[in-house]
Each structure stands twice: as C-alpha cells, then as structure tokens.
Design a protein around this motif. Structure first.
Motif, mmCIF file in Angstrom:
data_model
loop_
_atom_site.group_PDB
_atom_site.id
_atom_site.type_symbol
_atom_site.label_atom_id
_atom_site.label_comp_id
_atom_site.label_asym_id
_atom_site.label_seq_id
_atom_site.Cartn_x
_atom_site.Cartn_y
_atom_site.Cartn_z
ATOM 1 N N ARG A 212 1.009 -5.460 -6.216
ATOM 2 C CA ARG A 212 0.514 -6.427 -7.489
ATOM 3 C C ARG A 212 1.021 -7.978 -6.916
ATOM 4 N N THR B 77 -8.083 -7.501 -12.538
ATOM 5 C CA THR B 77 -7.690 -8.968 -12.618
ATOM 6 C C THR B 77 -8.324 -9.369 -13.822
ATOM 7 N N PHE C 42 -15.494 0.728 -3.961
ATOM 8 C CA PHE C 42 -14.684 -0.474 -4.850
ATOM 9 C C PHE C 42 -14.824 -0.499 -6.202
ATOM 10 N N ILE D 123 -10.036 -13.195 -3.547
ATOM 11 C CA ILE D 123 -10.594 -11.795 -3.835
ATOM 12 C C ILE D 123 -11.929 -11.607 -2.975
ATOM 13 N N TRP E 143 -3.927 -4.144 -6.997
ATOM 14 C CA TRP E 143 -4.857 -3.682 -5.861
ATOM 15 C C TRP E 143 -4.290 -2.094 -5.562
ATOM 16 N N ASP F 192 -5.039 0.881 -3.451
ATOM 17 C CA ASP F 192 -5.864 1.411 -2.010
ATOM 18 C C ASP F 192 -5.289 2.764 -1.928
ATOM 19 N N ILE G 297 -9.323 -2.365 -8.050
ATOM 20 C CA ILE G 297 -8.805 -3.697 -8.430
ATOM 21 C C ILE G 297 -8.701 -4.330 -9.892
ATOM 22 N N PHE H 191 -3.162 -9.409 -11.315
ATOM 23 C CA PHE H 191 -3.910 -9.008 -9.871
ATOM 24 C C PHE H 191 -3.296 -7.651 -9.700
ATOM 25 N N LEU I 99 -13.932 -2.823 -9.491
ATOM 26 C CA LEU I 99 -13.235 -3.991 -9.806
ATOM 27 C C LEU I 99 -13.272 -4.107 -11.384
ATOM 28 N N ILE J 18 -11.857 -8.220 -0.081
ATOM 29 C CA ILE J 18 -12.658 -7.288 -0.318
ATOM 30 C C ILE J 18 -13.626 -6.831 0.870
#
Length: 529
Positions: A45, A354, A10, A405, A384, A386, A352, A382, A12, A409
């Motif tokens: 989004r 944000t 991940f 969030i 994401w 993936d 991610i 926001f 962020l 996760i």
C-alpha cells in the motif's frame, strides 16, 4: 484450456472520487471494506499516493499516459485527451496483451456539452488556424448514446480493444449499461433518476439534488453490472493464451450519492463522525473564507458539481451515503476476486486498486471537490497485490503520484516505456531497493469556473514534500504553506510567518525547478497536420 502466459496479467480496479482514508485498511473504523482490506493485507500500500490533478478527466488521462495535464493537454474537464496520445494500454496491446475496460472511461466529454480538443478553449487563433486532431471526440457524449442504439466507440479506444461503457454518475449513467438495461429490464430503466426516487425529506442533500434514494435494485444498479461484466471478461480471458489488462472502473462513490437498496441506510448520518478538520479556526485562507461567507449570505450554490460550504448535517449525510456506496463496491470487488480465483488466474495477475481523486466530505466545512488542495481531496488509496510478492515493507509513506502508475505497470510487464512519460516506477520501493522515488511531488490544477473570489478561472500549483505543502495561485500575491508534521489538519497557513520564510523560499525554488523539470521534452511533430 490453454496454459496461461508467464507474462503477468493486470486487473486495475478504480473508483471515482474516493478519499484514501475511506478504507478500513487506511484506519477508518466505520466503513466496512473487508475485501479491499484483504487485498491490502496481502499486498503493498502507498500511504501517500497523490493525484497529478484532483479533477476527473485530466487525472484519468494522467493515469493512462504517465504525464501531467500540462503535457498531455487535457488540462481540465471538457478538454478531451487526444486520440493520438500514446497510453500505457496502447503499449500493452501492441506487445500482445488483450486489453479491456469495463465501467467509466471519461477520457472525453461525457455530458451533452460540446467537447473540446486538446488546445486551450481561449486560444481562438490556434483553434482557427489548425484543425482539431484526427479522431472522434464525440464518443462518450450522453446525447449520442441516448439517441442511437447503434452508436459505438472507435476501437482500439485509447488502447482498449473492448469497452463496456458506464459513463456519468449515480443511477443516471449512460453507455452500454443503459442500453443493456433498456433492452433487458425496460421497467427498471424507467425507475432511474432523481424524479423517480423514493422520497427522503429527512435528507438535506436530497433537497438540492446531491442525493436520492434510487428505485433501481442492487442487482441491476451500475455497480453490479460492472462487476458482472468484469467477471465475464475474466472467464473469457481464462481460455486465452494471451495475457490481459482489464480496467474495472466504478462511477461511485462520486456524487450525487445514490447507494442502492440496503446500502442507502447501511450507515446513518447520526452514527458517523465529522472530520477532525470540520471546524476550521480563524484566521482562514481567503478562498475558504469566500465560500463560508457565501453560505452565510445565502449565495451558495449547492445544486451544481462545484464545491460549497456545508453544514454538519449535510456532511454527515454525505459521509454516510458515501460509505454505503463504498461498501457496495467492496462487495463487488469480492465477487471479482472470487471469479479471478475460480478462473485460476489469481496466481498470475497483479491486482491494483486506486481512485482518480478524493472529496472534501466535510473537511474544513467543504463538500465535493475544487481547487483547494486539502489532503482529503488530493490523497487517494493505492494497493498493489502482486503474485510475485514484495520484498520490502507492506506499505510506504514515500511520495507517489498517479503518473507513476503507467511506468510501474509497463516495467512489471517488461514493456518498454514510451517517450514523454514523466512518472517514476514504484517497483524499487515495493522491492525494498529504494526508500523513495522523489523528494518533491508536483500537483497541477486548472479549473473551469471563476470561483473562490479569483478574477479569472482558477489556476494553481502545489508542491509536496515529506513535511510541507505549498500552493500558489495565479493572479494573487498570497499563497498557502502548511507544516504537515506540526499541523496535519492544515489549519495554520504559514505563508506570511517569518519563522517559515526560509522554508517558503526553499519550497518556491523547488516548485520552480519541478515545473521546469516536468515541461514536456518529447519531440515536436515534424509538420503540422
């Protein structure tokens, strides 16, 4: 090189005080954000991502814990998140993840004001009867970092095994960055700050310290340092067989506005548009009228972090400089994404993006942030992205909160959620299995200041649904009710409109039930420490 774990990594990426509509992907026709737009085009989004509270410290704590400020205790700036609090980063770490933070933390006080532990400052008897929670609450204090080159955080720091700290804002940040800059570029370190800035008398904001043209070059500015350190972390993670969670947290575009180098005049004030809501018609809600009257009477304070009523010129300057900071960040996001790909991590990393809250930036003639919950303040970007893709639509207008969030996760990582989490997982909407995760969305805010004509420190609660926003304030009989479908600019307060009496009653009942639903139900400690 060891084979990468099948457990997802991940990344962020967070900005500080960025509105959702200050992205090209959100329809902004001026600000240039090609890298974030590409991230959005290849990912998912949330078009209606709202904050748990539009204040830095408590909302960052809500992102970490998946809990509202009333539950995790850091209700406003100055109250530290308890070092005993469980965070989703803790859960990732104990289940095998490498965890790292580069950039701004702000889980504790980062100014030179004395920190508060997670009980209300006004609860004198409580503070005298019980000791502060175990742990250090001076770890982000500016004076500590400036006074001692050996000063360091206690690890793990809220779950992070390593931190490259860059706290505060503009070019006056402290932490590991300033220590690095002083050691490696001492001459440049002397150039930071308002007193050393390039004179810009043509900018109204520079006259009262809300903007200055920094002499720190782009390549040594905090944004560049954070990106460089993040890339170094990614390269290190690529040679490990442990999955990782890396948070990259930029202090910009938060005021004071100090975009470096070419980013200062990349956008000119005369070339940006005022928000459509800048000229708020009569009648106005009392708190907005209070701010405009103070400006008219020459009593406004424009040099503090508190919101104030602004002129057209001040709004245009702030927007232009804000855009410059955002494009600077976007360029560095491109650098980070290139490193992720070069390190062969892209195919197994969830990315991610944000922000912790927005900024009025001229909405309703307001600047900065405060307890008036207009959309520009409470709605944040926001994205994401993936590697597994999403089965549903590329975006959703369902209601989401920053407390969502953490559980999202953890669920994506296959890690059990911890007791007391209040957020909802967004994955079912991303995967097209559900249209939404809630009917109503709660926002909390408790302000440090006595402002806006209220008799005490401002305390308010907001309820959102797909069509309406309702906000109530402690100590007054009036409130706010906006029909966002008919009035997206939030000009007409329907609180006293008889045609909306039924809506107001239903929203008040839903707010009551939502507040009751979100009361902390996690177990009480067996004994007081």
């Amino acid at each position: 090189m060891p084979a990468q774990s099948k457990r997802p990594n991940f990344l962020l990426i967070m900005t500080d005080q960025q509105r959702a509509d200050h992205l090209g992907a959100d329809g902004n026709p001026i600000v240039r954000t090609p890298n974030l737009d590409q991230l959005a085009s290849g990912g998912w989004r949330a078009d209606r991502m709202y904050v748990a509270t539009p204040v830095c410290m408590p909302n960052r704590a809500s992102i970490l814990t998946g809990r509202y400020p009333s539950a995790h205790g850091a209700r406003h700036n100055g109250i530290a998140l308890s070092t005993d609090a469980t965070t989703f980063v803790d859960m990732l770490r104990v289940t095998g993840y490498s965890t790292a933070l580069v950039g701004k933390a702000h889980f504790q006080n980062m100014t030179n004001l004395p920190p508060s532990w997670p009980v209300r400052a006004e609860d004198r008897l409580v503070r005298e009867a019980f000791r502060a929670p175990a742990g250090r609450y001076d770890q982000e204090l500016k004076e500590k970092w400036l006074a001692d080159d050996a000063f360091e955080l206690d690890y793990p720091f809220y779950g992070f095994e390593t931190v490259d700290l860059v706290d505060d804002h503009s070019d006056e940040v402290h932490g590991h960055y300033l220590r690095w800059l002083r050691s490696n570029h001492p001459q440049v370190a002397q150039l930071a700050g308002r007193q050393q800035a390039v004179p810009t008398p043509e900018y109204e904001l520079s006259r009262f310290g809300q903007a200055w043209r920094t002499r720190v070059p782009e390549e040594l500015y905090p944004t560049a340092y954070i990106a460089d350190r993040a890339c170094a972390k990614l390269r290190a993670f690529s040679s490990s067989d442990r999955p990782f969670f890396l948070q990259v947290s930029f202090p910009d575009p938060h005021h004071p506005f100090t975009p470096p180098g070419r980013y200062w005049n990349m956008y000119m004030p005369d070339d940006v548009s005022l928000p459509a809501s800048f000229h708020h018609p009569e009648p106005m809600p009392p708190h907005l009228r209070w701010l405009l009257d103070r400006r008219a009477n020459g009593k406004d304070a424009k040099h503090t972090p508190a919101l104030f009523a602004c002129s057209e010129r001040e709004a245009r300057e702030a927007i232009a400089l804000n855009y410059g900071s955002i494009t600077n960040i976007d360029d560095r996001v491109g650098q980070i994404m290139d490193t992720l790909e070069d390190a062969k991590l892209l195919d197994n990393t969830v990315v991610i993006f944000t922000s912790d809250h927005g900024d009025y930036l001229g909405d309703h003639r307001l600047m900065l942030k405060g307890p008036i919950h207009y959309q520009g303040l409470i709605r944040v970007p926001f994205i994401w992205k993936d590697p597994a893709g999403v089965a549903g639509a590329r975006s959703s207008d369902a209601l989401f909160s920053s407390i969502d969030i953490a559980p999202t996760i953890l669920d994506r990582a296959g890690v059990t959620r911890f007791n007391g989490m209040q957020g909802e997982c967004m994955l079912p909407v991303m995967l097209g299995r559900k249209e939404s995760v809630r009917e109503n969305l709660l926002l909390e805010e408790e302000n440090q200041r006595v402002i806006l004509g209220f008799q005490g420190r401002t305390r308010c609660r907001t309820l959102m649904n797909r069509r309406y926003r309702l906000t109530i304030y402690d100590g007054v009989q009036w409130g706010e009710l906006y029909d966002l479908q008919e009035d997206p600019l939030e000009f007409r307060n329907c609180w006293d409109d008889s045609a909306y009496a039924g809506t107001r009653a239903a929203m008040m009942e839903s707010l009551t039930r939502s507040m009751l639903y979100h009361v902390d139900t996690s177990p009480y400690p067996s004994a007081l420490a």
